[in-house]
Write a protein that holds these residues in place. Structure first.
Motif, PDB file in Angstrom:
ATOM      1  N   TYR A   1      34.432  70.505 -46.997  1.00  0.00           N
ATOM      2  CA  TYR A   1      34.902  71.819 -46.894  1.00  0.00           C
ATOM      3  C   TYR A   1      34.408  72.823 -45.467  1.00  0.00           C
ATOM      4  CZ  TYR A   1      35.824  71.373 -51.648  1.00  0.00           C
ATOM      5  OH  TYR A   1      36.198  71.019 -52.963  1.00  0.00           O
ATOM      6  N   ARG A   2      33.719  72.262 -44.702  1.00  0.00           N
ATOM      7  CA  ARG A   2      33.286  73.054 -43.588  1.00  0.00           C
ATOM      8  C   ARG A   2      34.219  73.539 -42.628  1.00  0.00           C
ATOM      9  NH1 ARG A   2      29.373  69.828 -39.860  1.00  0.00           N
ATOM     10  NH2 ARG A   2      29.606  71.694 -38.403  1.00  0.00           N
ATOM     11  N   ASP A   3      35.419  72.736 -42.582  1.00  0.00           N
ATOM     12  CA  ASP A   3      36.439  73.017 -41.706  1.00  0.00           C
ATOM     13  C   ASP A   3      37.293  74.332 -42.386  1.00  0.00           C
ATOM     14  OD1 ASP A   3      35.892  71.186 -39.828  1.00  0.00           O
ATOM     15  OD2 ASP A   3      37.340  69.769 -40.581  1.00  0.00           O
ATOM     16  N   PHE A   4      37.237  74.604 -43.757  1.00  0.00           N
ATOM     17  CA  PHE A   4      37.608  75.430 -44.239  1.00  0.00           C
ATOM     18  C   PHE A   4      36.920  76.956 -44.399  1.00  0.00           C
ATOM     19  CE2 PHE A   4      39.495  71.701 -45.771  1.00  0.00           C
ATOM     20  CZ  PHE A   4      40.739  71.797 -45.651  1.00  0.00           C
ATOM     21  N   ASP A   5      35.624  76.774 -43.924  1.00  0.00           N
ATOM     22  CA  ASP A   5      34.699  77.807 -44.003  1.00  0.00           C
ATOM     23  C   ASP A   5      35.044  79.185 -42.912  1.00  0.00           C
ATOM     24  OD1 ASP A   5      32.443  79.441 -44.194  1.00  0.00           O
ATOM     25  OD2 ASP A   5      31.081  77.986 -43.337  1.00  0.00           O
ATOM     26  N   PRO A   6      35.259  80.269 -43.623  1.00  0.00           N
ATOM     27  CA  PRO A   6      35.854  81.343 -42.775  1.00  0.00           C
ATOM     28  C   PRO A   6      34.497  81.902 -41.947  1.00  0.00           C
ATOM     29  CG  PRO A   6      35.432  81.985 -44.854  1.00  0.00           C
ATOM     30  CD  PRO A   6      35.239  80.735 -44.948  1.00  0.00           C
ATOM     31  N   LEU A   7      33.284  81.503 -42.209  1.00  0.00           N
ATOM     32  CA  LEU A   7      32.091  81.895 -41.724  1.00  0.00           C
ATOM     33  C   LEU A   7      31.586  80.973 -40.550  1.00  0.00           C
ATOM     34  CD1 LEU A   7      30.266  83.549 -44.671  1.00  0.00           C
ATOM     35  CD2 LEU A   7      31.129  84.799 -42.850  1.00  0.00           C
ATOM     36  N   GLN A   8      32.300  80.001 -40.199  1.00  0.00           N
ATOM     37  CA  GLN A   8      31.854  78.951 -39.324  1.00  0.00           C
ATOM     38  C   GLN A   8      31.969  79.561 -37.827  1.00  0.00           C
ATOM     39  OE1 GLN A   8      35.118  76.011 -38.400  1.00  0.00           O
ATOM     40  NE2 GLN A   8      36.079  76.862 -40.219  1.00  0.00           N
ATOM     41  N   PRO A   9      30.887  78.980 -36.897  1.00  0.00           N
ATOM     42  CA  PRO A   9      30.637  79.780 -35.750  1.00  0.00           C
ATOM     43  C   PRO A   9      31.842  79.835 -34.826  1.00  0.00           C
ATOM     44  CG  PRO A   9      28.925  78.014 -36.158  1.00  0.00           C
ATOM     45  CD  PRO A   9      29.977  78.002 -37.190  1.00  0.00           C
ATOM     46  N   ALA A  10      32.720  79.129 -35.022  1.00  0.00           N
ATOM     47  CA  ALA A  10      34.274  79.310 -34.239  1.00  0.00           C
ATOM     48  C   ALA A  10      34.919  80.488 -34.589  1.00  0.00           C
ATOM     49  CB  ALA A  10      34.970  78.016 -34.122  1.00  0.00           C
ATOM     50  N   LEU A  11      34.726  81.096 -35.800  1.00  0.00           N
ATOM     51  CA  LEU A  11      35.405  81.951 -36.225  1.00  0.00           C
ATOM     52  C   LEU A  11      34.539  83.579 -36.287  1.00  0.00           C
ATOM     53  CD1 LEU A  11      37.444  80.305 -39.369  1.00  0.00           C
ATOM     54  CD2 LEU A  11      37.998  80.811 -36.996  1.00  0.00           C
ATOM     55  N   CYS A  12      33.378  83.209 -36.106  1.00  0.00           N
ATOM     56  CA  CYS A  12      32.381  84.416 -36.030  1.00  0.00           C
ATOM     57  C   CYS A  12      31.773  84.514 -34.672  1.00  0.00           C
ATOM     58  CB  CYS A  12      31.439  84.241 -36.847  1.00  0.00           C
ATOM     59  SG  CYS A  12      31.987  84.073 -38.692  1.00  0.00           S
ATOM     60  N   ARG A  13      32.545  84.890 -33.655  1.00  0.00           N
ATOM     61  CA  ARG A  13      31.914  84.879 -32.309  1.00  0.00           C
ATOM     62  C   ARG A  13      31.788  86.144 -31.739  1.00  0.00           C
ATOM     63  NH1 ARG A  13      36.628  81.534 -30.002  1.00  0.00           N
ATOM     64  NH2 ARG A  13      37.602  82.789 -31.432  1.00  0.00           N
TER      65      ARG A  13
END
Length: 218
Positions: free
Chosen positions: A53-65
């Protein structure tokens, strides 16, 4: 050193805002979370997250910069997420009884370098505005503290031949974003997104998005 540092951070956060479990991680040069340190988190939940699921996480660093919004509630991140990715990630949340999540991202020179995840399970209430404000205050201390950490190694060096904007697009492509999502996430027009994609296809020789991601992240 890293384990002690991460554990101390998690204990400090747990005293400020209560949660069911916590995770500390570093962010590598390709904006990928790694070197996790867990506090009270079920190992099966974390393993399922990493494996599926990590690639579907909206809070992953690439999306929270965005350094100006370094405390990110789950509901805010999911509102910006593509519908298919949102449905998949909601399945993970339901499966593990996760009620709410908030991410606190530490930056050095305007770049995310580490983060703390706070999770509430079961019948715990969602994080409220007062708690988010307290976390924002603590985030300033985290920004200072992470300067003592050694830089996280990169997963690979496959992006160094590309421009910074092409690297950003490549990282988001790996997360499955559509052209429309890329434009919204990077605040640019669809035509500009398509131009950058054309450059990536030409430089790699890829003929499809799937092949492009495979070439960029072997």
């Amino acid at each position: 050193m890293h384990d002690d540092f991460g554990l101390h951070c998690l204990q400090a956060f747990s005293r400020v805002v209560p949660a069911s479990c916590f995770a500390f991680y570093q962010v590598d040069p390709h904006l990928r979370a790694r070197d996790f340190q867990l506090l009270r988190m079920d190992a099966r939940t974390h393993r399922d997250y990493l494996n599926h699921y990590r690639d579907f996480d909206p809070l992953q660093p690439a999306l929270c910069r965005d350094e100006r919004r370094a405390v990110v509630p789950l509901r805010e991140a999911m509102a910006r997420q593509a519908d298919n990715s949102r449905r998949i990630y909601q399945g993970f949340l339901v499966r593990h009884g996760i009620r709410d999540v908030v991410e606190v991202i530490a930056h050095v020179r305007q770049r995310p370098v580490a983060g703390v995840s706070l999770l509430r399970l079961g019948t715990q209430p969602p994080f409220d505005a007062d708690e988010l404000q307290r976390l924002n205050g603590l985030r300033g201390l985290l920004d200072l503290a992470v300067r003592q950490l050694p830089a996280a190694p990169a997963e690979n060096d496959g992006l160094t031949a590309f421009t910074p904007r092409e690297q950003e697009i490549a990282l988001l492509l790996r997360e499955g974003l559509s052209n429309k999502d890329l434009a919204r996430q990077l605040d640019m027009g669809l035509a500009t997104v398509k131009t950058h994609l054309i450059h990536l296809f030409r430089k790699t020789g890829a003929r499809s998005r799937t092949e492009l991601v495979r070439k960029l992240f072997p």
